[in-house]
Scaffold this motif. Structure first.
Motif, PDB file in Angstrom:
ATOM      1  N   VAL A  95       1.124  -1.528  -0.049  1.00  0.00           N
ATOM      2  CA  VAL A  95      -0.025   0.097   0.041  1.00  0.00           C
ATOM      3  C   VAL A  95       0.887   0.909  -0.133  1.00  0.00           C
ATOM      4  N   VAL A  96       2.385   0.699   0.625  1.00  0.00           N
ATOM      5  CA  VAL A  96       3.127   2.595   0.776  1.00  0.00           C
ATOM      6  C   VAL A  96       3.458   2.792  -0.096  1.00  0.00           C
ATOM      7  N   SER A  97       4.004   1.203  -1.296  1.00  0.00           N
ATOM      8  CA  SER A  97       4.681   1.442  -2.264  1.00  0.00           C
ATOM      9  C   SER A  97       3.979   1.866  -3.149  1.00  0.00           C
ATOM     10  N   ARG A  98       2.239   1.947  -3.126  1.00  0.00           N
ATOM     11  CA  ARG A  98       0.719   2.711  -4.132  1.00  0.00           C
ATOM     12  C   ARG A  98       1.218   3.849  -3.771  1.00  0.00           C
ATOM     13  N   ILE A  99       1.439   4.983  -3.137  1.00  0.00           N
ATOM     14  CA  ILE A  99       1.053   5.872  -2.451  1.00  0.00           C
ATOM     15  C   ILE A  99       2.627   6.567  -2.467  1.00  0.00           C
ATOM     16  N   LYS A 100       3.618   6.021  -2.368  1.00  0.00           N
ATOM     17  CA  LYS A 100       4.899   7.131  -2.013  1.00  0.00           C
ATOM     18  C   LYS A 100       5.668   7.984  -3.101  1.00  0.00           C
ATOM     19  N   ASP A 101       5.289   7.720  -4.154  1.00  0.00           N
ATOM     20  CA  ASP A 101       5.424   8.485  -5.373  1.00  0.00           C
ATOM     21  C   ASP A 101       4.457   9.664  -5.364  1.00  0.00           C
ATOM     22  N   ASN A 102       3.079  10.193  -5.339  1.00  0.00           N
ATOM     23  CA  ASN A 102       2.436  10.601  -5.464  1.00  0.00           C
ATOM     24  C   ASN A 102       2.412  11.641  -4.614  1.00  0.00           C
ATOM     25  N   ILE A 103       3.048  11.320  -2.728  1.00  0.00           N
ATOM     26  CA  ILE A 103       2.703  12.059  -1.745  1.00  0.00           C
ATOM     27  C   ILE A 103       4.472  12.567  -1.797  1.00  0.00           C
ATOM     28  N   TYR A 104       5.218  12.071  -2.248  1.00  0.00           N
ATOM     29  CA  TYR A 104       6.905  12.907  -3.010  1.00  0.00           C
ATOM     30  C   TYR A 104       6.413  13.950  -3.555  1.00  0.00           C
ATOM     31  N   GLY A 105       5.733  13.436  -5.075  1.00  0.00           N
ATOM     32  CA  GLY A 105       5.467  14.703  -6.213  1.00  0.00           C
ATOM     33  C   GLY A 105       4.674  15.761  -5.404  1.00  0.00           C
ATOM     34  N   LEU A 106       3.608  15.498  -4.697  1.00  0.00           N
ATOM     35  CA  LEU A 106       2.934  16.597  -3.941  1.00  0.00           C
ATOM     36  C   LEU A 106       3.868  17.357  -3.215  1.00  0.00           C
ATOM     37  N   ALA A 107       4.631  16.952  -2.109  1.00  0.00           N
ATOM     38  CA  ALA A 107       5.487  17.562  -1.850  1.00  0.00           C
ATOM     39  C   ALA A 107       6.463  18.570  -2.071  1.00  0.00           C
ATOM     40  N   LEU A 108       7.098  17.583  -3.389  1.00  0.00           N
ATOM     41  CA  LEU A 108       7.825  18.428  -4.131  1.00  0.00           C
ATOM     42  C   LEU A 108       7.238  20.090  -4.864  1.00  0.00           C
ATOM     43  N   ARG A 109       6.190  19.949  -4.957  1.00  0.00           N
ATOM     44  CA  ARG A 109       5.881  20.533  -5.871  1.00  0.00           C
ATOM     45  C   ARG A 109       5.134  22.012  -5.274  1.00  0.00           C
ATOM     46  N   MET A 110       4.845  21.594  -4.284  1.00  0.00           N
ATOM     47  CA  MET A 110       4.546  22.545  -2.979  1.00  0.00           C
ATOM     48  C   MET A 110       5.457  22.950  -2.101  1.00  0.00           C
ATOM     49  N   LEU A 111       6.952  22.559  -2.282  1.00  0.00           N
ATOM     50  CA  LEU A 111       8.254  22.985  -0.955  1.00  0.00           C
ATOM     51  C   LEU A 111       8.676  23.527  -2.194  1.00  0.00           C
ATOM     52  N   ASN A 112       9.087  22.641  -3.306  1.00  0.00           N
ATOM     53  CA  ASN A 112      10.238  22.774  -4.055  1.00  0.00           C
ATOM     54  C   ASN A 112      11.251  23.251  -3.914  1.00  0.00           C
ATOM     55  N   HIS A 113      11.868  22.174  -3.433  1.00  0.00           N
ATOM     56  CA  HIS A 113      13.464  21.921  -2.450  1.00  0.00           C
ATOM     57  C   HIS A 113      13.175  20.500  -2.070  1.00  0.00           C
ATOM     58  N   THR A 114      14.471  19.586  -2.691  1.00  0.00           N
ATOM     59  CA  THR A 114      14.402  17.826  -2.726  1.00  0.00           C
ATOM     60  C   THR A 114      14.368  17.426  -1.176  1.00  0.00           C
TER      61      THR A 114
END
Length: 280
Positions: free
Chosen positions: A23-42
């Protein structure tokens, strides 16, 4: 949301650690993408993704299937990221005015871009993505998250209302406001949106190289073939659109952000560590 994933969610809630890992493997990329777009810092995105995943794991028993699992996950992620951004309110944020000034200084006497193909295509696509990300960062955080959810992840106004704790009408209003702000800025600066604008991707790429940055970046998320083909398709598509439509088309043409490979080991260790009260 597929019934297959719902099946694994139920197994995970009943204590199946392997199901939880899936389950975690299915959602982690989308969460990371959301965080990266919101924070603009890797690095910030990686840190906050880790914290969000911990929240999802430790509160999984609270998921009552009253909404889609992705809606529930995005609600946790957005609340977390917005809280973090409020805590960093003292840090100066990029504005459309300051970003416009930065663009103006780069486009004056930019050197020629000396970068071979296909590396040239990757470099140009990196510039485009960086500019779109910077433009997103210029939006107020509440508007930014609505634009990301609606345009990147296809969240409906009804789902967005649940995620952000607002009405569907308010979500649509935020999304519309964000679109208009981006269209106004990009239409006044970006050479891809309006060919009469002086700002061109190759100028920014050339300046980056002159400052000692690699061509392309060593940590680029773009693959050579994908970057070149994707950019060609985008440019061809832009010619078919009105100027108003082009900004949103560019915003949607993002590569999928993949969370760092180390995440898999970190999350696996977390699930099996017994450190957190994962199952109730």
């Amino acid at each position: 949301m597929t019934s297959n994933l719902e099946h694994y969610i139920r197994l995970a809630k009943n204590g199946d650690q392997e199901a939880l890992s899936l389950v975690v493997s299915r959602i982690k990329d989308n969460i990371y993408g959301l965080a990266l777009r919101m924070l603009n810092h890797t690095e910030d995105a990686e840190d906050q993704t880790h914290e969000i995943l911990i929240k999802v794991i430790t509160h999984l028993s609270d998921y009552r299937e009253e909404s889609a699992f992705t809606t529930w996950v995005y609600q946790i992620a957005c609340n977390h990221l917005l809280t973090k951004l409020k805590q960093k309110a003292a840090r100066p944020e990029l504005t459309f005015n300051t970003f416009g000034e930065i663009i103006s200084t780069v486009t004056i006497d930019a050197p020629p871009l000396e970068c071979s193909s296909p590396e040239r295509g990757i470099m140009l696509e990196e510039v485009r993505l960086s500019c779109m990300q910077a433009a997103l960062t210029c939006l107020e955080k509440d508007i930014r998250v609505a634009v990301i959810l609606g345009e990147t992840y296809g969240v409906t106004s009804k789902e967005g209302a649940v995620i952000l704790g607002i009405t569907p009408e308010a979500f649509r209003a935020r999304l519309s406001r964000g679109r208009k702000s981006l269209q106004k800025f990009m239409g006044g600066h970006c050479g891809l949106v309006n060919k009469n604008n002086t700002c061109k991707c190759h100028q920014h790429a050339a300046v980056a190289i002159s400052r000692g940055e690699s061509c392309p970046k060593k940590d680029t998320i773009l693959l050579k073939d994908v970057a070149g083909e994707g950019r060609e398709k985008l440019l061809a598509h832009l010619d078919e659109l009105t100027e108003i439509e082009r900004t949103i088309a560019m915003l949607r043409q993002y590569p999928e952000y993949k969370s760092p490979e180390s995440f898999s080991n970190i999350i696996s260790d977390l699930i099996h560590s017994g450190k957190y009260n994962i199952f109730n």
